[in-house]
Design a protein around this motif. Structure first.
Motif: not given
Length: 269
Positions: A44-46, A51, A100, A125, A151, A175-176, A204-205, A209
């Motif tokens: 996933s993203e980050l 994230y 990112n 972001e 994402c 992705t997030a 994805n996450r 969070e």
């Protein structure tokens, strides 16, 4: 050409305690994916940091060749699997900017390419990161041309079409995606795959969070628009095959790329 077995790691659920925890989770997922015949793993993203970092983004950012990168390289080489993972990238040569980013390393642990998110989503972001300015990042994994977006990037048809015109066969999208935007993996991602005749892997996450609640629903959509694998709302490892021949068949059957008339679209730029 043989299909490329591709794994998507959905998660984690909540912010990992440390980057070291994320690296342990990546090591475990790489072992599981390789045992199922996967040659490529996307996170996933980050993924490395979480994230919802707030002001800690700058603190946790590392160069693309930093200490965490060395750990990921070793994981990839140990399990013989290429890995694409999200992380906050610090670039001192760019005025100490933080991007990112997603980094793709080969099954031998060698870096293949780094991509920096171009379309930043929301105030968080835009405050935390500098937007990337490179429209295309590609590499070859086991003969398959792999492209990278992050994402929100995939929600811009121009970004995905640029990849299709440049020969991308498999588009990886760490992705997030948070609720209530579930329509993106449910509708938009399969449509992007179909209209460009490519495989799209959307990792994805999931879970809450900070102020965000991530939707899960990671998927691998084929060039005919069908979803080959779909996750639910919790942590999951998906494994599915990416067939380059399906890309060629889809582009012949539905020749959007060949039938374009770009001279009519000049006003778009």
């Amino acid at each position: 050409m043989a299909p490329l077995r591709t794994a998507l790691l959905q998660g984690p659920a909540g912010v990992p305690a440390t980057v070291a925890d994320s690296l342990r989770a990546l090591d475990e997922a790489a072992a599981q994916a390789a045992a199922q015949g996967a040659r490529l793993l996307a996170t996933s993203e980050l993924f490395l940091t979480g994230y919802a970092l707030g002001v800690r983004v700058a603190e946790l950012a590392e160069p693309a060749d930093g200490p965490s990168a060395a750990r990921v390289d070793a994981i990839a080489a140990r399990h013989g699997i290429a890995i694409a993972y999200g992380f906050p990238e610090r670039v001192t040569a760019d005025g100490d900017a933080v991007f990112n980013a997603v980094r793709l390393v080969g099954a031998d642990g060698a870096e293949l390419v780094v991509y920096r998110k171009a379309h930043l989503f929301g105030d968080y972001e835009r405050t935390a990161f500098t937007p990337g300015d490179r429209p295309l990042a590609q590499a070859t994994v086991d003969g398959v041309r792999v492209g990278l977006l992050i994402c929100y990037d995939v929600e811009f048809p121009e970004a995905v079409r640029a990849h299709a015109l440049a020969g991308t066969e498999l588009l990886l999208v760490p992705t997030a995606l948070m609720r209530p935007y579930e329509f993106v993996p449910q509708v938009l991602v399969p449509a992007r795959a179909y209209e460009n005749g490519m495989h799209v892997a959307y990792a994805n996450r999931c879970g809450p969070e900070g102020e965000f609640d991530f939707a899960g629903l990671s998927c691998l959509a084929g060039p005919d628009g069908t979803v080959r694998a779909r996750a639910g709302a919790g942590p999951e490892l998906l494994v599915a095959s990416v067939d380059p021949e399906a890309v060629r068949a889809a582009r012949a059957e539905t020749p959007y790329l060949a039938d374009r008339r770009p001279e009519l679209y000049r006003s778009l730029t």
